[in-house]
Write a protein that holds these residues in place. Structure first.
Motif, PDB file in Angstrom:
ATOM      1  N   GLY A 129      46.950  71.752  47.735  1.00 19.79           N
ATOM      2  CA  GLY A 129      45.578  72.212  47.868  1.00 19.79           C
ATOM      3  C   GLY A 129      44.760  72.108  46.593  1.00 19.79           C
ATOM      4  N   ASN A 130      45.375  71.637  45.509  1.00 19.87           N
ATOM      5  CA  ASN A 130      44.603  71.434  44.288  1.00 19.87           C
ATOM      6  C   ASN A 130      43.704  70.212  44.423  1.00 19.87           C
ATOM      7  N   ASN A 131      43.009  69.863  43.359  1.00 20.07           N
ATOM      8  CA  ASN A 131      42.059  68.762  43.386  1.00 20.07           C
ATOM      9  C   ASN A 131      42.759  67.420  43.189  1.00 20.07           C
ATOM     10  N   ILE A 132      42.247  66.390  43.860  1.00 21.66           N
ATOM     11  CA  ILE A 132      42.793  65.047  43.710  1.00 21.66           C
ATOM     12  C   ILE A 132      41.641  64.077  43.449  1.00 21.66           C
ATOM     13  N   ILE A 133      41.725  63.363  42.330  1.00 24.30           N
ATOM     14  CA  ILE A 133      40.745  62.354  41.962  1.00 24.30           C
ATOM     15  C   ILE A 133      41.471  61.011  41.909  1.00 24.30           C
ATOM     16  N   VAL A 134      41.037  60.064  42.714  1.00 21.26           N
ATOM     17  CA  VAL A 134      41.653  58.739  42.758  1.00 21.26           C
ATOM     18  C   VAL A 134      40.672  57.728  42.180  1.00 21.26           C
ATOM     19  N   VAL A 135      41.114  56.977  41.180  1.00 25.06           N
ATOM     20  CA  VAL A 135      40.290  55.924  40.586  1.00 25.06           C
ATOM     21  C   VAL A 135      40.909  54.578  40.937  1.00 25.06           C
ATOM     22  N   VAL A 136      40.124  53.708  41.559  1.00 29.88           N
ATOM     23  CA  VAL A 136      40.577  52.356  41.885  1.00 29.88           C
ATOM     24  C   VAL A 136      39.868  51.371  40.959  1.00 29.88           C
ATOM     25  N   ILE A 137      40.640  50.705  40.118  1.00 28.48           N
ATOM     26  CA  ILE A 137      40.116  49.632  39.276  1.00 28.48           C
ATOM     27  C   ILE A 137      40.261  48.346  40.075  1.00 28.48           C
ATOM     28  N   ASP A 138      39.152  47.723  40.389  1.00 29.38           N
ATOM     29  CA  ASP A 138      39.143  46.628  41.353  1.00 29.38           C
ATOM     30  C   ASP A 138      39.658  45.315  40.747  1.00 29.38           C
ATOM     31  N   GLY A 139      40.833  44.889  41.214  1.00 26.04           N
ATOM     32  CA  GLY A 139      41.296  43.537  41.024  1.00 26.04           C
ATOM     33  C   GLY A 139      41.766  43.032  39.691  1.00 26.04           C
ATOM     34  N   PRO A 140      42.397  43.851  38.818  1.00 19.41           N
ATOM     35  CA  PRO A 140      43.001  43.257  37.630  1.00 19.41           C
ATOM     36  C   PRO A 140      44.366  42.663  37.969  1.00 19.41           C
ATOM     37  N   ARG A 141      44.768  41.683  37.236  1.00 19.74           N
ATOM     38  CA  ARG A 141      46.106  41.133  37.394  1.00 19.74           C
ATOM     39  C   ARG A 141      47.059  41.908  36.487  1.00 19.74           C
ATOM     40  N   TYR A 142      48.224  42.212  36.964  1.00 22.88           N
ATOM     41  CA  TYR A 142      49.177  43.041  36.225  1.00 22.88           C
ATOM     42  C   TYR A 142      49.506  42.434  34.863  1.00 22.88           C
ATOM     43  N   THR A 143      49.493  41.110  34.783  1.00 24.21           N
ATOM     44  CA  THR A 143      49.860  40.440  33.540  1.00 24.21           C
ATOM     45  C   THR A 143      48.848  40.674  32.427  1.00 24.21           C
ATOM     46  N   TRP A 147      48.766  29.119  39.955  1.00 24.92           N
ATOM     47  CA  TRP A 147      48.724  29.091  41.418  1.00 24.92           C
ATOM     48  C   TRP A 147      47.266  29.066  41.880  1.00 24.92           C
ATOM     49  N   LYS A 148      46.914  28.088  42.700  1.00 24.60           N
ATOM     50  CA  LYS A 148      45.544  27.913  43.185  1.00 24.60           C
ATOM     51  C   LYS A 148      44.582  27.915  41.989  1.00 24.60           C
ATOM     52  N   ASN A 149      43.557  28.763  42.021  1.00 28.54           N
ATOM     53  CA  ASN A 149      42.621  28.772  40.893  1.00 28.54           C
ATOM     54  C   ASN A 149      42.843  29.947  39.944  1.00 28.54           C
ATOM     55  N   GLY A 150      44.083  30.463  39.944  1.00 33.74           N
ATOM     56  CA  GLY A 150      44.467  31.485  38.980  1.00 33.74           C
ATOM     57  C   GLY A 150      43.673  32.772  39.094  1.00 33.74           C
ATOM     58  N   PHE A 151      43.231  33.290  37.949  1.00 36.40           N
ATOM     59  CA  PHE A 151      42.627  34.627  37.903  1.00 36.40           C
ATOM     60  C   PHE A 151      41.299  34.705  38.651  1.00 36.40           C
ATOM     61  N   ILE A 152      40.709  33.571  38.999  1.00 38.77           N
ATOM     62  CA  ILE A 152      39.373  33.583  39.607  1.00 38.77           C
ATOM     63  C   ILE A 152      39.383  34.271  40.979  1.00 38.77           C
ATOM     64  N   SER A 153      40.451  34.083  41.743  1.00 43.60           N
ATOM     65  CA  SER A 153      40.451  34.557  43.128  1.00 43.60           C
ATOM     66  C   SER A 153      41.715  35.352  43.455  1.00 43.60           C
ATOM     67  N   HIS A 154      41.783  35.782  44.684  1.00 43.34           N
ATOM     68  CA  HIS A 154      42.919  36.561  45.194  1.00 43.34           C
ATOM     69  C   HIS A 154      42.896  36.475  46.710  1.00 43.34           C
ATOM     70  N   GLY A 155      43.906  37.063  47.355  1.00 39.10           N
ATOM     71  CA  GLY A 155      43.867  37.142  48.817  1.00 39.10           C
ATOM     72  C   GLY A 155      45.091  36.637  49.532  1.00 39.10           C
ATOM     73  N   ASP A 156      46.141  36.235  48.794  1.00 42.51           N
ATOM     74  CA  ASP A 156      47.349  35.790  49.489  1.00 42.51           C
ATOM     75  C   ASP A 156      48.541  36.651  49.068  1.00 42.51           C
ATOM     76  N   SER A 157      49.740  36.137  49.281  1.00 38.88           N
ATOM     77  CA  SER A 157      50.948  36.923  49.049  1.00 38.88           C
ATOM     78  C   SER A 157      51.656  36.550  47.748  1.00 38.88           C
ATOM     79  N   CYS A 158      50.990  35.862  46.840  1.00 40.70           N
ATOM     80  CA  CYS A 158      51.636  35.526  45.566  1.00 40.70           C
ATOM     81  C   CYS A 158      51.870  36.804  44.759  1.00 40.70           C
ATOM     82  N   GLU A 159      52.756  36.709  43.792  1.00 38.73           N
ATOM     83  CA  GLU A 159      53.108  37.867  42.971  1.00 38.73           C
ATOM     84  C   GLU A 159      51.882  38.441  42.274  1.00 38.73           C
ATOM     85  N   GLY A 160      51.006  37.574  41.800  1.00 36.97           N
ATOM     86  CA  GLY A 160      49.821  38.062  41.105  1.00 36.97           C
ATOM     87  C   GLY A 160      48.914  38.892  41.984  1.00 36.97           C
TER      88      GLY A 160
END
Length: 315
Positions: free
Chosen positions: A32-46, A248-261
């Motif tokens: 029942g305490n407070n929960i704050i979730v921050v989503v940083i959109d789309g960085p690559r883990y590397t 893979w594909k165009n690298g950091f520019i895009s996303h949307g498949d099942s690659c590790e990145g």
């Protein structure tokens, strides 16, 4: 009207009944305490936690990590686009949803469950995002929740279909709204570094990672200094998706498949419910984070496809 969630629920409860088990939600004593979730959109883990020195995220790596639980193999194992990633986090269901903001989720979010269960004001729960399309996550097509129990929203320039806004505006709005209403449940989304990456701007992409780390510092310091939030707030920081792996594909520019990145994202959780100085190497996903938030909020989401990440929670 969507009906597949009803079929899913029927199969789910049939399986439980046939096993002879009773379905109930166990919750921590301090739920029942407070929960704050921050989503940083789309960085690559590397370029974040996987970077050798973690130089681009000094606050998260140097200040927050020792105070919480960090997950080395947290993933989006479903659709690696922005709206779908957020949808998994909020509803706990891996469903195909348009990335345009023109399609409602088929299932209720933890915001709607919590508002219905507690009877809290909608100003106690906020979705605050730089991307206008994410306002769609405040509602769903479930008959029992459609246009009901919706959280307050502050998304994009002025709501759905009005366009993206700068992350600095989102940060300022976040602080203003939290000071004014002291909401107990908040989702914050920053459009960087995804926005710059899609423009093939490597320097802007790296700068976006660094800037969002700074925004987290501001938010965390506010939570630590505010009497309403201090000592009672779980701060959860994650991503919706990554980016294509290098080569893979165009690298950091895009996303949307099942690659590790695209799959490999990050999760750091600090607060009264989470273990400090813990590194979790088990594999978990966005639906598991949903199940864990449900657990902490003491709500029952029968559709969630995740499991509670007890390993990171204080006994």
């Amino acid at each position: 009207m969507y009906c597949y969630h009803k079929i899913f629920a029927l199969l789910y409860f049939t399986a439980i009944l046939s096993s002879g088990c009773t379905y109930e939600v166990a919750v921590p004593e301090s739920a029942g305490n407070n929960i704050i979730v921050v989503v940083i959109d789309g960085p690559r883990y590397t370029e974040t936690w996987g970077e050798l020195t973690q130089q681009h995220i000094p606050y998260q790596a140097g200040i927050l990590k020792p105070r919480g639980a960090f997950f080395t193999h947290f993933i989006n194992d479903s659709i690696t686009y922005t709206t779908a990633g957020h949808d998994q986090l909020l509803t706990g269901v891996k469903e195909s949803i348009e990335n345009t903001g023109l399609q409602l989720p088929g299932f209720p979010s933890f915001f709607q469950y919590w508002l219905k269960q507690t009877g809290a004001s909608k100003n106690d729960a906020w979705i605050i995002t730089s991307k206008d399309k994410l306002e769609v996550l405040a509602d769903c097509n479930d008959d029992a929740f459609h246009q009901q129990y919706n959280p307050s929203t502050d998304c994009g320039v002025a709501g759905l279909t009005t366009g993206y806004r700068e992350d600095t505006i989102t940060l300022n709005h976040t602080l203003q709204l939290m000071k004014q209403y002291h909401p107990r449940l908040v989702l914050i989304e920053f459009r960087e570094p995804d926005y710059s990456a899609h423009k093939n701007d490597w320097e802007g992409y790296i700068s976006g990672i660094q800037q969002t780390d700074g925004y987290i510092k501001v938010i965390d310091e506010f939570l630590q200094s505010d009497s309403f939030y201090s000592g009672t707030t779980d701060l959860i920081i994650t991503n919706d998706h990554g980016r294509h792996s290098e080569g893979w594909k165009n690298g950091f520019i895009s996303h949307g498949d099942s690659c590790e990145g695209c799959r490999h994202i990050s999760l750091l959780a600090a607060g009264p419910h989470f273990n400090a100085q813990q590194v979790v190497t088990d594999t978990f996903n966005l639906c598991d984070l949903n199940a864990t938030i449900n657990y902490l909020l003491a709500i029952n989401n029968p559709y969630s496809q995740g499991e509670v990440m007890h390993i990171a929670l204080k006994k």
